[in-house]
Write an enzyme that holds these catalytic residues in place. Structure first.
Site, PDB file in Angstrom:
ATOM      1  N   LYS A 184       9.841 -10.769  -5.586  1.00 43.39           N
ATOM      2  CA  LYS A 184      10.581  -9.930  -4.633  1.00 43.39           C
ATOM      3  C   LYS A 184      11.100 -10.764  -3.462  1.00 43.39           C
ATOM      4  O   LYS A 184      10.804 -11.946  -3.359  1.00 43.39           O
ATOM      5  CB  LYS A 184       9.673  -8.815  -4.119  1.00 43.39           C
ATOM      6  CG  LYS A 184       8.869  -8.107  -5.192  1.00 43.39           C
ATOM      7  CD  LYS A 184       9.590  -6.949  -5.833  1.00 43.39           C
ATOM      8  CE  LYS A 184       8.715  -6.328  -6.919  1.00 43.39           C
ATOM      9  NZ  LYS A 184       9.264  -5.176  -7.562  1.00 43.39           N
TER      10      LYS A 184
HETATM   11  C1  LIG Z   1       8.346  -4.278  -8.315  1.00 39.91           C
HETATM   12  C2  LIG Z   1       8.662  -2.845  -8.343  1.00 39.91           C
HETATM   13  C3  LIG Z   1       7.675  -1.867  -8.206  1.00 39.91           C
HETATM   14  C4  LIG Z   1       6.198  -2.149  -8.218  1.00 39.91           C
HETATM   15  O1  LIG Z   1       5.731  -3.095  -7.407  1.00 39.91           O
HETATM   16  P1  LIG Z   1       4.353  -3.826  -7.758  1.00 39.91           P
HETATM   17  O2  LIG Z   1       4.004  -4.439  -6.462  1.00 39.91           O
HETATM   18  O3  LIG Z   1       4.623  -4.801  -8.851  1.00 39.91           O
HETATM   19  O4  LIG Z   1       3.374  -2.778  -8.159  1.00 39.91           O
HETATM   20  C5  LIG Z   1       8.059  -0.534  -8.148  1.00 39.91           C
HETATM   21  N1  LIG Z   1       9.346  -0.185  -8.239  1.00 39.91           N
HETATM   22  C6  LIG Z   1      10.319  -1.087  -8.391  1.00 39.91           C
HETATM   23  C7  LIG Z   1      11.731  -0.615  -8.475  1.00 39.91           C
HETATM   24  C8  LIG Z   1      10.020  -2.453  -8.471  1.00 39.91           C
HETATM   25  O5  LIG Z   1      10.979  -3.351  -8.671  1.00 39.91           O
END
Ligand SMILES: *Cc1c(COP(=O)(O)O)cnc(C)c1O
Length: 390
Positions: A184
């Site tokens: 991210k």
């Molecule tokens: C990455 C992501 C999540 C979940 O995040 P995690 O920290 O991996 O649990 C939820 N929604 C979207 C759209 C994502 O890209």
């Protein structure tokens, strides 16, 4: 992929991160401490919200919100089929039913008109998602939610730091959630954060992430807090973020503007390099939106099949270019198809887009030379000659 391959993503971790995580380790206070509070303040401020509640993942954040809003068995929650599966799974965790709405082919987010038609007397929430970090329509979802008096939750896990019509993402709904997995915009390793202006919801989420313990105001005495440590007014979870993760996140937030400038540069280089290629559709960003670029995703034109796309991705990887098929539609995942009876054709725009997308390597220090190499490899892989040979 070989050792010199260009990866799909790579975290940007430097001396500040090492220093701040080291500080936590030297302090001996590894959980429930000052780093988490400082990190929460910085992220909440960036999202224009009063409260930040750090949790152990973005998924946990969404789960807590479903629970805190009292969503449960027999309820419906509307969301997009074109996202990572974690957008929809929390709806199932609380026993509710996901209702998907097809996307707008330009922005790749739920089409607001279709969204309004999907609302039923059982609808208890809308989960709006910024697909690939594109913040388009968030204002429209919030308006529809307000009109029907249901909460909008913003799954902003791909959109930290973006804005739409001058408003920061995460702040459009009753609450927003960010994700800090290493691919991210910023990372804490594993981690996430709920942001909201709603004090009731903030306290409920703080309690639920901490085994259902009571939440005390800052003015409460240490004695009061300690005395209630083994009291659990409700059934909660352990979804807390640890202090090492929070320190990593805090360091990343201090470097936020610098890191987002790097991402902007990479995205601009990609757009320059790829915009002449006829069989590719590049991301469209509305003039009223700003992006921090979660990923760089291109789409093949409609004359390419899903098999062509899969062969192209395989070819890229064989030539040491990290790539992925972001994202298969959620309603067609085996876990969803069988349980809810979804089938191909249910959401034709999302499916058509999902079948032709390719995520390319994207990280802060990707060089112009690497982007050129990626583009050259992509051009070879998408050439008709190459596809008919394989
Ligand atoms: C990455 C992501 C999540 C979940 O995040 P995690 O920290 O991996 O649990 C939820 N929604 C979207 C759209 C994502 O890209």
């Amino acid at each position: 992929m070989g050792p010199d391959a260009i990866p799909l993503s790579k975290p940007d971790v430097g001396p500040l991160e090492l220093e701040m995580v080291g500080e936590v380790l030297r302090s001996g206070r590894l959980a429930i401490g000052p780093m988490t509070e400082r990190f929460e303040k910085l992220v909440a401020t960036r999202a224009g919200c009063t409260h930040g509640i750090a949790v152990s993942s973005g998924t946990c954040g969404l789960h807590l919100l479903m629970q805190a809003l009292g969503i449960g068995l027999g309820d419906e929650v509307i969301t997009t089929p074109l996202s990572f599966i974690a957008s929809a799974n929390p709806i199932l965790y609380v026993g509710a039913r996901p209702v998907f709405v097809d996307v707008c082919p330009r922005t790749l987010n739920m089409d607001p008109d279709q969204l309004e038609h999907a609302i039923s007397p059982r609808t208890r929430a809308i989960v709006g998602v910024e697909a690939f970090g594109n913040p388009a329509h968030m204002d429209a979802y919030a308006q529809i939610a307000a009109k029907h008096e249901i909460p909008m939750i913003e799954d902003s896990c791909e959109a930290l730091g973006t804005s739409h019509k001058g408003r920061p993402c995460g702040s459009f709904g009753r609450a927003g959630v960010f994700g800090f997995y290493p691919n991210k915009q910023i990372t804490t390793g594993e981690g996430g954060m709920i942001v909201t202006d709603d004090s009731y919801l903030a306290d409920m989420c703080k309690s639920l992430r901490n085994q259902g313990r009571d939440v005390f105001p800052d003015s409460a005495s240490e004695g009061q807090k300690l005395g209630s440590w083994l009291q659990h007014p409700r059934v909660g979870y352990n979804y807390r973020m640890d202090e090492m993760s929070a320190a990593l996140g805090l360091a990343q937030m201090r470097r936020f503007d610098e890191m987002m400038q790097k991402r902007e540069r990479v995205a601009r280089l990609y757009i320059q390099r790829l915009s002449g290629i006829e069989s590719l559709v590049l991301p469209t960003i509305e003039p009223e939106s700003t992006m921090t670029w979660f990923v760089f995703v291109v789409r093949l034109t409609t004359d390419y099949t899903v098999e062509d796309r899969d062969r192209i991705v395989e070819g890229l990887r064989m030539h040491d270019v990290g790539s992925a098929t972001y994202f298969p539609c959620i309603h067609l995942q085996p876990a969803y198809r069988e349980r809810f009876g979804f089938k191909p054709g249910d959401f034709p725009i999302a499916e058509s887009i999902s079948n032709r997308t390719i995520a390319l390597p994207f990280y802060n220090d990707l060089t112009e030379r690497e982007i050129d190499l990626i583009a050259q490899t992509l051009e070879v892989m998408i050439s008709r000659q190459n596809l008919s040979r394989s």
